[in-house]
Write a protein that holds these residues in place. Structure first.
Motif, PDB file in Angstrom:
ATOM      1  N   VAL A   1       8.003  -5.385  -4.358  1.00  0.00           N
ATOM      2  CA  VAL A   1       7.889  -3.923  -4.331  1.00  0.00           C
ATOM      3  C   VAL A   1       9.247  -3.311  -4.023  1.00  0.00           C
ATOM      4  O   VAL A   1       9.685  -2.362  -4.695  1.00  0.00           O
ATOM      5  CB  VAL A   1       6.831  -3.468  -3.292  1.00  0.00           C
ATOM      6  CG1 VAL A   1       6.929  -1.966  -3.029  1.00  0.00           C
ATOM      7  CG2 VAL A   1       5.435  -3.842  -3.741  1.00  0.00           C
ATOM      8  N   THR A   2       9.938  -3.839  -3.027  1.00  0.00           N
ATOM      9  CA  THR A   2      11.244  -3.304  -2.643  1.00  0.00           C
ATOM     10  C   THR A   2      12.232  -3.417  -3.792  1.00  0.00           C
ATOM     11  O   THR A   2      12.951  -2.453  -4.106  1.00  0.00           O
ATOM     12  CB  THR A   2      11.769  -4.027  -1.393  1.00  0.00           C
ATOM     13  OG1 THR A   2      10.811  -3.882  -0.339  1.00  0.00           O
ATOM     14  CG2 THR A   2      13.100  -3.443  -0.939  1.00  0.00           C
ATOM     15  N   ASP A   3      12.283  -4.574  -4.441  1.00  0.00           N
ATOM     16  CA  ASP A   3      13.195  -4.759  -5.581  1.00  0.00           C
ATOM     17  C   ASP A   3      12.887  -3.758  -6.688  1.00  0.00           C
ATOM     18  O   ASP A   3      13.797  -3.161  -7.273  1.00  0.00           O
ATOM     19  CB  ASP A   3      13.101  -6.184  -6.131  1.00  0.00           C
ATOM     20  CG  ASP A   3      13.703  -7.222  -5.199  1.00  0.00           C
ATOM     21  OD1 ASP A   3      14.404  -6.852  -4.225  1.00  0.00           O
ATOM     22  OD2 ASP A   3      13.446  -8.431  -5.433  1.00  0.00           O
ATOM     23  N   ARG A   4      11.596  -3.566  -6.981  1.00  0.00           N
ATOM     24  CA  ARG A   4      11.196  -2.627  -8.038  1.00  0.00           C
ATOM     25  C   ARG A   4      11.625  -1.208  -7.682  1.00  0.00           C
ATOM     26  O   ARG A   4      12.184  -0.486  -8.517  1.00  0.00           O
ATOM     27  CB  ARG A   4       9.689  -2.685  -8.254  1.00  0.00           C
ATOM     28  CG  ARG A   4       9.185  -1.700  -9.313  1.00  0.00           C
ATOM     29  CD  ARG A   4       7.691  -1.805  -9.565  1.00  0.00           C
ATOM     30  NE  ARG A   4       6.838  -1.694  -8.399  1.00  0.00           N
ATOM     31  CZ  ARG A   4       6.512  -0.541  -7.796  1.00  0.00           C
ATOM     32  NH1 ARG A   4       6.980   0.612  -8.238  1.00  0.00           N
ATOM     33  NH2 ARG A   4       5.711  -0.543  -6.744  1.00  0.00           N
ATOM     34  N   LEU A   5      11.399  -0.815  -6.435  1.00  0.00           N
ATOM     35  CA  LEU A   5      11.752   0.550  -6.032  1.00  0.00           C
ATOM     36  C   LEU A   5      13.262   0.758  -6.025  1.00  0.00           C
ATOM     37  O   LEU A   5      13.749   1.789  -6.488  1.00  0.00           O
ATOM     38  CB  LEU A   5      11.162   0.866  -4.655  1.00  0.00           C
ATOM     39  CG  LEU A   5       9.637   0.955  -4.603  1.00  0.00           C
ATOM     40  CD1 LEU A   5       9.164   1.118  -3.171  1.00  0.00           C
ATOM     41  CD2 LEU A   5       9.124   2.075  -5.487  1.00  0.00           C
ATOM     42  N   LEU A   6      14.010  -0.211  -5.518  1.00  0.00           N
ATOM     43  CA  LEU A   6      15.464  -0.065  -5.479  1.00  0.00           C
ATOM     44  C   LEU A   6      16.071  -0.050  -6.882  1.00  0.00           C
ATOM     45  O   LEU A   6      17.109   0.583  -7.101  1.00  0.00           O
ATOM     46  CB  LEU A   6      16.088  -1.164  -4.627  1.00  0.00           C
ATOM     47  CG  LEU A   6      15.816  -1.049  -3.122  1.00  0.00           C
ATOM     48  CD1 LEU A   6      16.358  -2.266  -2.388  1.00  0.00           C
ATOM     49  CD2 LEU A   6      16.393   0.248  -2.551  1.00  0.00           C
TER      50      LEU A   6
ATOM     51  N   VAL B   1       5.113 -11.456   2.306  1.00  0.00           N
ATOM     52  CA  VAL B   1       6.557 -11.214   2.247  1.00  0.00           C
ATOM     53  C   VAL B   1       7.013 -11.177   0.785  1.00  0.00           C
ATOM     54  O   VAL B   1       7.802 -10.306   0.398  1.00  0.00           O
ATOM     55  CB  VAL B   1       7.328 -12.265   3.065  1.00  0.00           C
ATOM     56  CG1 VAL B   1       8.825 -12.202   2.782  1.00  0.00           C
ATOM     57  CG2 VAL B   1       7.056 -12.094   4.562  1.00  0.00           C
ATOM     58  N   ALA B   2       6.508 -12.078  -0.033  1.00  0.00           N
ATOM     59  CA  ALA B   2       6.888 -12.097  -1.455  1.00  0.00           C
ATOM     60  C   ALA B   2       6.468 -10.798  -2.143  1.00  0.00           C
ATOM     61  O   ALA B   2       7.243 -10.233  -2.942  1.00  0.00           O
ATOM     62  CB  ALA B   2       6.264 -13.306  -2.156  1.00  0.00           C
ATOM     63  N   ARG B   3       5.264 -10.305  -1.848  1.00  0.00           N
ATOM     64  CA  ARG B   3       4.825  -9.022  -2.422  1.00  0.00           C
ATOM     65  C   ARG B   3       5.738  -7.890  -1.955  1.00  0.00           C
ATOM     66  O   ARG B   3       6.124  -7.008  -2.740  1.00  0.00           O
ATOM     67  CB  ARG B   3       3.373  -8.712  -2.034  1.00  0.00           C
ATOM     68  CG  ARG B   3       2.341  -9.431  -2.860  1.00  0.00           C
ATOM     69  CD  ARG B   3       0.945  -8.922  -2.584  1.00  0.00           C
ATOM     70  NE  ARG B   3       0.462  -9.219  -1.247  1.00  0.00           N
ATOM     71  CZ  ARG B   3      -0.105 -10.368  -0.893  1.00  0.00           C
ATOM     72  NH1 ARG B   3      -0.249 -11.338  -1.783  1.00  0.00           N
ATOM     73  NH2 ARG B   3      -0.533 -10.555   0.341  1.00  0.00           N
ATOM     74  N   SER B   4       6.092  -7.920  -0.680  1.00  0.00           N
ATOM     75  CA  SER B   4       6.970  -6.881  -0.129  1.00  0.00           C
ATOM     76  C   SER B   4       8.324  -6.885  -0.811  1.00  0.00           C
ATOM     77  O   SER B   4       8.864  -5.826  -1.150  1.00  0.00           O
ATOM     78  CB  SER B   4       7.158  -7.095   1.376  1.00  0.00           C
ATOM     79  OG  SER B   4       5.934  -6.958   2.054  1.00  0.00           O
TER      80      SER B   4
ATOM     81  N   GLU C   1       0.804  -1.229   0.000  1.00  0.00           N
ATOM     82  CA  GLU C   1       0.000   0.000   0.000  1.00  0.00           C
ATOM     83  C   GLU C   1       0.831   1.271   0.000  1.00  0.00           C
ATOM     84  O   GLU C   1       0.685   2.106  -0.886  1.00  0.00           O
ATOM     85  CB  GLU C   1      -0.910   0.037   1.226  1.00  0.00           C
ATOM     86  CG  GLU C   1      -2.115  -0.843   1.159  1.00  0.00           C
ATOM     87  CD  GLU C   1      -2.989  -0.582   2.362  1.00  0.00           C
ATOM     88  OE1 GLU C   1      -3.787   0.370   2.296  1.00  0.00           O
ATOM     89  OE2 GLU C   1      -2.854  -1.316   3.357  1.00  0.00           O
ATOM     90  N   VAL C   2       1.666   1.443   1.030  1.00  0.00           N
ATOM     91  CA  VAL C   2       2.369   2.714   1.183  1.00  0.00           C
ATOM     92  C   VAL C   2       3.487   2.845   0.147  1.00  0.00           C
ATOM     93  O   VAL C   2       3.479   3.763  -0.671  1.00  0.00           O
ATOM     94  CB  VAL C   2       2.905   2.887   2.624  1.00  0.00           C
ATOM     95  CG1 VAL C   2       3.709   4.177   2.743  1.00  0.00           C
ATOM     96  CG2 VAL C   2       1.750   2.882   3.631  1.00  0.00           C
ATOM     97  N   ALA C   3       4.452   1.937   0.163  1.00  0.00           N
ATOM     98  CA  ALA C   3       5.588   2.061  -0.760  1.00  0.00           C
ATOM     99  C   ALA C   3       5.184   1.765  -2.198  1.00  0.00           C
ATOM    100  O   ALA C   3       5.641   2.434  -3.123  1.00  0.00           O
ATOM    101  CB  ALA C   3       6.723   1.136  -0.331  1.00  0.00           C
ATOM    102  N   GLY C   4       4.316   0.771  -2.391  1.00  0.00           N
ATOM    103  CA  GLY C   4       3.938   0.366  -3.744  1.00  0.00           C
ATOM    104  C   GLY C   4       2.781   1.129  -4.335  1.00  0.00           C
ATOM    105  O   GLY C   4       2.551   1.081  -5.546  1.00  0.00           O
ATOM    106  N   GLY C   5       2.009   1.819  -3.491  1.00  0.00           N
ATOM    107  CA  GLY C   5       0.881   2.595  -3.979  1.00  0.00           C
ATOM    108  C   GLY C   5      -0.286   1.772  -4.484  1.00  0.00           C
ATOM    109  O   GLY C   5      -1.166   2.281  -5.165  1.00  0.00           O
ATOM    110  N   ALA C   6      -0.315   0.484  -4.142  1.00  0.00           N
ATOM    111  CA  ALA C   6      -1.392  -0.407  -4.590  1.00  0.00           C
ATOM    112  C   ALA C   6      -2.557  -0.364  -3.609  1.00  0.00           C
ATOM    113  O   ALA C   6      -2.386  -0.017  -2.439  1.00  0.00           O
ATOM    114  CB  ALA C   6      -0.865  -1.840  -4.712  1.00  0.00           C
TER     115      ALA C   6
END
Length: 180
Positions: free
Chosen positions: A122-127, A116-119, A73-78
């Motif tokens: 999202v983290t990989d995409r943002l980094l 955890v997999a979704r997290s 939600e927060v970092a990924g905006g989904a």
């Protein structure tokens, strides 16, 4: 190559980038929760240590919610994913904790693992967006407060570390298993 400890947890890196250090500690704590809940029956995952009503199954469900909130939600905006989107949080603000007692252990583990997999995705995409990714701000759905990915990762390390202390006590009360 990541070294694993005696419980299968990845050792956090000793000399790495800021992002890799934060992710290393977060993955260590995620693996600690997995270890503390590994091999337990449904009834054992429902065990509480009075006067608290907290259970290891409740921890799995709560941390699945926390993962989805901060990363999806927060970092990924989904939008908020299921099962959280359908919950009447005004009727039960502690639904994640309370409802876990009705869930089979395999379902709780799968819910947490999927979060955890979704997290991680999202983290990989943002980094992958490059320099500045850790400091880029992400708004909560209400748009009033913004958080950097750095803050989110640090908060998640804190969240897991605190709850893994609970998991230590709960697991010891169930079968005597101890360890950091």
């Amino acid at each position: 190559m990541t070294d694993l400890d005696d419980h299968g947890r990845p050792e956090p890196p000793l000399d790495a980038t800021e992002a890799d250090t934060l992710l290393g500690f977060l993955d260590f704590h995620r693996a600690t929760l997995e270890w503390k809940t590994r091999g337990l029956t449904d009834d054992q995952l429902r065990t509480t240590l009075p006067p608290s009503t907290m259970s290891l199954g409740g921890l799995l469900k709560h941390l699945a919610l926390v993962e989805d909130h901060w990363f999806a939600e927060v970092a990924g905006g989904a939008p908020e994913p299921e099962p959280w989107a359908s919950v009447d949080w005004t009727a039960d603000r502690e639904w994640d904790w309370h409802s876990a007692a009705q869930d089979p252990g395999d379902a709780l583990r799968a819910l947490w693992a999927a979060s955890v997999a979704r997290s991680r995705a999202v983290t990989d995409r943002l980094l992958a967006e490059g320099p500045g990714a850790l400091g880029r701000l992400h708004a909560r759905p209400n748009g009033r407060t913004q958080f950097s990915l750095r803050w989110i990762l640090t908060h998640m390390v804190e969240e897991y570390a605190r709850h893994n202390g609970h998991a230590d006590l709960l697991r010891e009360s169930i079968d005597g298993s101890v360890g950091e």
